[in-house]
Each structure stands twice: as C-alpha cells, then as structure tokens.
Design a protein around this motif. Structure first.
Motif, PDB file in Angstrom:
ATOM      1  N   ASP A   1       0.805  -1.225   0.000  1.00  0.00           N
ATOM      2  CA  ASP A   1       0.000   0.000   0.000  1.00  0.00           C
ATOM      3  C   ASP A   1       0.838   1.276   0.000  1.00  0.00           C
ATOM      4  OD1 ASP A   1      -2.272  -1.516   0.020  1.00  0.00           O
ATOM      5  OD2 ASP A   1      -2.674  -1.289   2.164  1.00  0.00           O
ATOM      6  N   ASN A   2       2.144   1.130   0.182  1.00  0.00           N
ATOM      7  CA  ASN A   2       2.991   2.318   0.297  1.00  0.00           C
ATOM      8  C   ASN A   2       4.128   2.334  -0.717  1.00  0.00           C
ATOM      9  OD1 ASN A   2       2.143   3.928   2.885  1.00  0.00           O
ATOM     10  ND2 ASN A   2       1.998   1.761   3.451  1.00  0.00           N
ATOM     11  N   LEU A   3       3.941   1.649  -1.829  1.00  0.00           N
ATOM     12  CA  LEU A   3       4.997   1.603  -2.841  1.00  0.00           C
ATOM     13  C   LEU A   3       5.254   2.964  -3.472  1.00  0.00           C
ATOM     14  CD1 LEU A   3       4.311  -1.817  -4.610  1.00  0.00           C
ATOM     15  CD2 LEU A   3       5.995  -1.267  -2.843  1.00  0.00           C
ATOM     16  N   ASP A   4       4.295   3.871  -3.370  1.00  0.00           N
ATOM     17  CA  ASP A   4       4.541   5.218  -3.893  1.00  0.00           C
ATOM     18  C   ASP A   4       5.674   5.916  -3.136  1.00  0.00           C
ATOM     19  OD1 ASP A   4       2.688   5.191  -1.656  1.00  0.00           O
ATOM     20  OD2 ASP A   4       2.459   7.349  -1.981  1.00  0.00           O
ATOM     21  N   GLN A   5       5.959   5.433  -1.914  1.00  0.00           N
ATOM     22  CA  GLN A   5       7.023   6.026  -1.109  1.00  0.00           C
ATOM     23  C   GLN A   5       8.424   5.609  -1.570  1.00  0.00           C
ATOM     24  OE1 GLN A   5       6.504   8.366   1.472  1.00  0.00           O
ATOM     25  NE2 GLN A   5       4.535   8.330   0.403  1.00  0.00           N
ATOM     26  N   LEU A   6       8.485   4.739  -2.569  1.00  0.00           N
ATOM     27  CA  LEU A   6       9.782   4.401  -3.138  1.00  0.00           C
ATOM     28  C   LEU A   6      10.413   5.596  -3.844  1.00  0.00           C
ATOM     29  CD1 LEU A   6       9.087   0.830  -4.582  1.00  0.00           C
ATOM     30  CD2 LEU A   6      10.513   1.414  -2.608  1.00  0.00           C
ATOM     31  N   ALA A   7       9.617   6.599  -4.136  1.00  0.00           N
ATOM     32  CA  ALA A   7      10.123   7.814  -4.783  1.00  0.00           C
ATOM     33  C   ALA A   7      10.769   8.771  -3.789  1.00  0.00           C
ATOM     34  CB  ALA A   7       8.985   8.518  -5.521  1.00  0.00           C
ATOM     35  N   VAL A   8      10.798   8.391  -2.512  1.00  0.00           N
ATOM     36  CA  VAL A   8      11.302   9.269  -1.456  1.00  0.00           C
ATOM     37  C   VAL A   8      12.646   8.753  -0.953  1.00  0.00           C
ATOM     38  CG1 VAL A   8      10.844  10.182   0.858  1.00  0.00           C
ATOM     39  CG2 VAL A   8       8.952   9.843  -0.763  1.00  0.00           C
ATOM     40  N   TYR A   9      13.633   9.642  -0.860  1.00  0.00           N
ATOM     41  CA  TYR A   9      14.887   9.268  -0.218  1.00  0.00           C
ATOM     42  C   TYR A   9      14.638   9.068   1.278  1.00  0.00           C
ATOM     43  CZ  TYR A   9      18.407  10.019  -3.868  1.00  0.00           C
ATOM     44  OH  TYR A   9      19.199   9.913  -4.984  1.00  0.00           O
ATOM     45  N   PRO A  10      14.980   7.906   1.840  1.00  0.00           N
ATOM     46  CA  PRO A  10      14.798   7.730   3.282  1.00  0.00           C
ATOM     47  C   PRO A  10      15.946   8.364   4.056  1.00  0.00           C
ATOM     48  CG  PRO A  10      15.705   5.727   2.321  1.00  0.00           C
ATOM     49  CD  PRO A  10      15.471   6.680   1.175  1.00  0.00           C
ATOM     50  N   THR A  11      15.679   8.750   5.283  1.00  0.00           N
ATOM     51  CA  THR A  11      16.739   9.252   6.157  1.00  0.00           C
ATOM     52  C   THR A  11      17.398   8.090   6.878  1.00  0.00           C
ATOM     53  OG1 THR A  11      15.199   9.547   7.999  1.00  0.00           O
ATOM     54  CG2 THR A  11      15.537  11.430   6.519  1.00  0.00           C
ATOM     55  N   THR A  12      18.657   8.244   7.200  1.00  0.00           N
ATOM     56  CA  THR A  12      19.393   7.181   7.888  1.00  0.00           C
ATOM     57  C   THR A  12      18.811   6.915   9.271  1.00  0.00           C
ATOM     58  OG1 THR A  12      21.395   7.853   6.704  1.00  0.00           O
ATOM     59  CG2 THR A  12      21.683   6.414   8.600  1.00  0.00           C
ATOM     60  N   ILE A  13      18.381   7.969   9.944  1.00  0.00           N
ATOM     61  CA  ILE A  13      17.873   7.808  11.307  1.00  0.00           C
ATOM     62  C   ILE A  13      16.477   7.196  11.323  1.00  0.00           C
ATOM     63  CG2 ILE A  13      16.781  10.080  11.541  1.00  0.00           C
ATOM     64  CD1 ILE A  13      18.017  10.181  14.383  1.00  0.00           C
ATOM     65  N   GLY A  14      15.786   7.183  10.193  1.00  0.00           N
ATOM     66  CA  GLY A  14      14.484   6.542  10.111  1.00  0.00           C
ATOM     67  C   GLY A  14      13.338   7.449  10.522  1.00  0.00           C
ATOM     68  N   LEU A  15      12.124   6.998  10.209  1.00  0.00           N
ATOM     69  CA  LEU A  15      10.925   7.746  10.550  1.00  0.00           C
ATOM     70  C   LEU A  15      10.736   7.820  12.069  1.00  0.00           C
ATOM     71  CD1 LEU A  15       8.456   6.131   7.992  1.00  0.00           C
ATOM     72  CD2 LEU A  15       9.509   8.404   7.819  1.00  0.00           C
ATOM     73  N   PRO A  16      10.314   8.970  12.594  1.00  0.00           N
ATOM     74  CA  PRO A  16      10.014   9.038  14.029  1.00  0.00           C
ATOM     75  C   PRO A  16       9.000   7.981  14.456  1.00  0.00           C
ATOM     76  CG  PRO A  16      10.083  11.243  13.093  1.00  0.00           C
ATOM     77  CD  PRO A  16      10.184  10.292  11.938  1.00  0.00           C
ATOM     78  N   ALA A  17       8.015   7.692  13.604  1.00  0.00           N
ATOM     79  CA  ALA A  17       6.993   6.705  13.966  1.00  0.00           C
ATOM     80  C   ALA A  17       7.591   5.316  14.129  1.00  0.00           C
ATOM     81  CB  ALA A  17       5.888   6.686  12.906  1.00  0.00           C
ATOM     82  N   LEU A  18       8.594   4.972  13.323  1.00  0.00           N
ATOM     83  CA  LEU A  18       9.239   3.666  13.464  1.00  0.00           C
ATOM     84  C   LEU A  18      10.034   3.608  14.757  1.00  0.00           C
ATOM     85  CD1 LEU A  18      10.119   0.876  12.588  1.00  0.00           C
ATOM     86  CD2 LEU A  18      11.850   1.940  11.116  1.00  0.00           C
ATOM     87  N   ARG A  19      10.775   4.658  15.048  1.00  0.00           N
ATOM     88  CA  ARG A  19      11.570   4.658  16.276  1.00  0.00           C
ATOM     89  C   ARG A  19      10.662   4.648  17.518  1.00  0.00           C
ATOM     90  NH1 ARG A  19      14.036   9.423  16.144  1.00  0.00           N
ATOM     91  NH2 ARG A  19      13.531  10.037  14.004  1.00  0.00           N
ATOM     92  N   GLU A  20       9.505   5.285  17.425  1.00  0.00           N
ATOM     93  CA  GLU A  20       8.541   5.249  18.532  1.00  0.00           C
ATOM     94  C   GLU A  20       7.969   3.839  18.701  1.00  0.00           C
ATOM     95  OE1 GLU A  20       7.828   7.326  20.778  1.00  0.00           O
ATOM     96  OE2 GLU A  20       8.569   9.269  20.045  1.00  0.00           O
ATOM     97  N   ALA A  21       7.658   3.164  17.598  1.00  0.00           N
ATOM     98  CA  ALA A  21       7.130   1.800  17.679  1.00  0.00           C
ATOM     99  C   ALA A  21       8.158   0.864  18.303  1.00  0.00           C
ATOM    100  CB  ALA A  21       6.731   1.317  16.290  1.00  0.00           C
ATOM    101  N   ILE A  22       9.410   1.024  17.912  1.00  0.00           N
ATOM    102  CA  ILE A  22      10.482   0.195  18.476  1.00  0.00           C
ATOM    103  C   ILE A  22      10.643   0.487  19.967  1.00  0.00           C
ATOM    104  CG2 ILE A  22      12.976  -0.166  18.457  1.00  0.00           C
ATOM    105  CD1 ILE A  22      12.819   0.349  15.376  1.00  0.00           C
TER     106      ILE A  22
END
Length: 400
Positions: A53-74
């Motif tokens: 559902d999020n393949l459109d985000q392949l057009a975005v350069y990711p940050t090394t530190i990652g999304l805040p939402a991912l770090r919060e989930a972890i």
C-alpha cells in the motif's frame, strides 16, 4: 585490496557445499534441509499489505535515522518486552533502525573498534561468523570464548584473564545462542556490565532469536532487562540488536534496530550516513506494523513448540539431544565425527545438517563444536518429523 580479506575463512555453507558436492544422495528420498536458519513460516499478511500500500514512497529518499513513527514503535516494544520504565529509552537518541542485524553487527564493529595492535573482539565459540569477519576487517583480533555443555553452553566468563578484558573493545553476546540456543542469565548480564565499566569495553548483544522461547509467562531477559534491573537509565556501554527476520518470519524485509547507549549510537549514526544504508520508507512502514503486533509472534512460537515436541520425541530415545532454552536450533551430539556424520546422513537419507566444527574455531587444539551438528527446525512440521525419522533410521544403521 584490503589485506585483511586474506584472513577471512570460508563461510560455513561454503564448506558444507564443498563437503557434499561430490556426494550422491539416495535417489528415492526427497531432500530435507535442516542446515540454513531461514524461517519458513508464512510472513504476516498485514505486513505485506502495508508494504504494497505504500509503494509510492519508493520515490522518497529515506533518512538514515528513520521515521520518528518507526523509532517510537520500536521504543514502545522495548519498554513492554524488557520492562523498561517509560522515558528511559528515548526514540530520538537511543534507537536506530537498521537493515537487519547481520548488516548492523558488521557495520557497528567498524564504527566502534579503535584500530590498535592490542584490540580484541570477544565472542562465543561456536558463533555467528559475522562477529569474526567484522573484527578482522575492523583491524581487531577475534578472541573466542568456548561454550561447553558443562557450563550450559555459555562462556565461562570467570575464567577470562584480566588482561584479555583490558584489551577487549567489543564483547559479542548471542542470547538465545546460535547454534546452541542457550540463554545468558540475568545475573551474568549484570556481571558483564560491571566488567564493561571496569575495563571500558562495549557489550554488543545479538538478540535476534529473543522472541523464540517456550514459556509464555517468562520471556527471556535481554541486555536492556539487565540495565533496567541495575537502574542504568543511560544504557552506558550497552547496545542490543534486534530483527524482524526470526520474530516475524520476515528475513527478506531486512529490517531490525539497534538500541542502547546514546553516545555510541550518535557515532554509529554518523558512520551510517557515510555507509549509505538507509531503510526504504515502505519497509519502515511495514516494520511499524510488525513491531506493533504480538499475536503473530505468539502463533509463530506455537509452531516451533509443536516441532520441538515432535522431533525430540523421535530423536531423544536414540541420541544425545536436549530442548534448548530458545531459538529454532537443535545442537546435537553425534556418535563420532561431526563431519562424517553430516556427509553420511546426506548420502543415505538426503537430510542436510551443519557440522558443529564448521561453526566454531579450534583454540589450543580444541574445537568446541566438534562432535556436534546444528539442525534448524525451520521446515514445515511434517518435513521436520520425516527428517527426524530418517535420522533415527540412519542411527540404527550405524555400527554399535
């Protein structure tokens, strides 16, 4: 070329291919692989949907530190799983997403080791070969700590001389262990933290099998648990590595995290910005879904329990094999040479296992993996049962 590459030994599976390459297995038997620790249970469908559902985000350069939402989930998962007080683990400073623990363990070693002639990286023996290769390519020497049956397949840390601790820059832990399945007790973790403080080394705890255990009421402790028990809110000198590969049957997602000492992770983040290893945004979003769900993880453990129960019922009457504390491996004592056992079992029964001596290093003439094989119970239940029955038949055919 980097001359340190000449110090790397062939990977265990290269040795295994060489051993079995000229062997003709029984043509009437289908192959069953108990060799590679690759989870075969189904990946969670909701993770795949999130990814799609999020393949459109392949057009975005990711940050090394990652999304805040991912770090919060972890962070939330760590708090719940290891009993951390709220606020101790700061998602902005104590957590870093990584592309699986294998990549992170190697890169972490390059960032942490200060190249000197005296530098040592300590690891269990037998061990995950990345520890050794990472140490050599970082300019350190591996130092192996034997994991023997008489010590519950954990190293005898009390026997390590002070001069070795003084030269140690990284101590690798693996709990539950690969290949032994042994857990590092909480008291031992506390003792090791004290040693790290005394001798100024980093503890790198590889906990990628931490969610494969048997008692739902007593999850095994980890290094973060020890920090909590000690009131060590800064996680000084302590770093843990976790992955979705085994926990969630997502080895192809290449998603995990590193957590712990903020100062170490700050330097590691700097290294990673040059290393070029940011996780894609669709992968991060799928990872959030996985870390936020425990139902599929409990179901996963149920599947492994069923396989252990069935396989041990067949094998324990005919060979020396015990249920481990965790992981999905059996660390089996062989009647005789482990390499010959592996070759002959493959030839006669078309079952593949890994010689324990391929997973260990000989120190002063003794290889702690010799006379054992590793069996990974990753195949479906019916295949694991058939493999156990073939091994039983193979053992019955051996000369007494």
């Amino acid at each position: 070329m980097n001359h340190a590459l000449n110090q790397l030994q062939p990977y265990p599976f290269e040795k295994l291919r060489s051993l079995l390459g000229s062997v003709q297995p029984a043509p009437d038997k289908t192959p069953i692989a108990l060799s590679i620790g690759e989870p075969k249970h189904s990946s969670p469908a909701f993770v795949a949907r999130t990814l799609a559902d999020n393949l459109d985000q392949l057009a975005v350069y990711p940050t090394t530190i990652g999304l805040p939402a991912l770090r919060e989930a972890i962070t939330s998962w760590c708090q719940q799983r290891f009993g951390l007080p709220v606020g101790w683990l700061d998602a902005a400073h104590n957590v870093l997403p990584v592309n699986g623990t294998r990549e992170a363990l190697f890169a972490f070693t390059q960032a942490v080791v200060n190249r000197t002639d005296e530098a040592l990286v300590l690891s269990p023996n037998p061990f995950y070969q990345i520890y050794e290769g990472a140490a050599l390519l970082a300019g350190a020497q591996p130092h192996y700590l034997a994991c023997l049956a008489e010590n519950g397949f954990n190293p005898d840390y009390d026997a390590v001389p002070a001069e070795i601790w003084q030269r140690c820059q990284i101590l690798f832990l693996c709990s539950p262990g690969n290949p032994t399945g042994a857990l590092t007790p909480l008291a031992t973790l506390k003792k090791l933290i004290a040693l790290a403080d005394q001798h100024d080394f980093v503890i790198a705890a590889d906990e990628c099998y931490s969610e494969l255990y048997f008692d739902e009421e007593n999850p095994p402790p980890g290094l973060l648990s020890a920090c909590a028990a000690l009131g060590r809110s800064d996680f000084k000198r302590c770093v843990v590595f976790h992955s979705l590969s085994k926990r969630s049957n997502l080895p192809g997602l290449r998603s995990g995290f590193v957590a712990g000492d903020a100062q170490i992770l700050k330097a590691f983040l700097l290294y990673r910005t040059y290393h070029g290893c940011a996780m894609s945004v669709p992968t991060q979003l799928a990872s959030i879904a996985a870390w936020n769900d425990e139902e599929h993880v409990r179901a996963n453990r149920d599947l492994y329990r069923a396989k252990y129960d069935a396989v041990l019922a067949i094998l324990q009457p005919v060979m020396d094999v015990q249920r481990p504390d965790g992981s999905f491996y059996l660390w089996v004592k062989t009647p005789g040479d482990d390499i010959a056992f592996t070759r002959d079992l493959f030839e006669q029964q078309h079952v593949t296992v890994v010689p324990g001596s391929y997973l260990s290093r000989a120190v002063e003439g003794h290889n702690p993996g010799a006379g054992r094989v590793r069996m990974a119970l990753v195949a479906p239940l019916a295949e694991c049962i058939e493999a156990a029955e073939r091994i039983r038949d193979f053992l019955k055919g051996l000369p007494s």
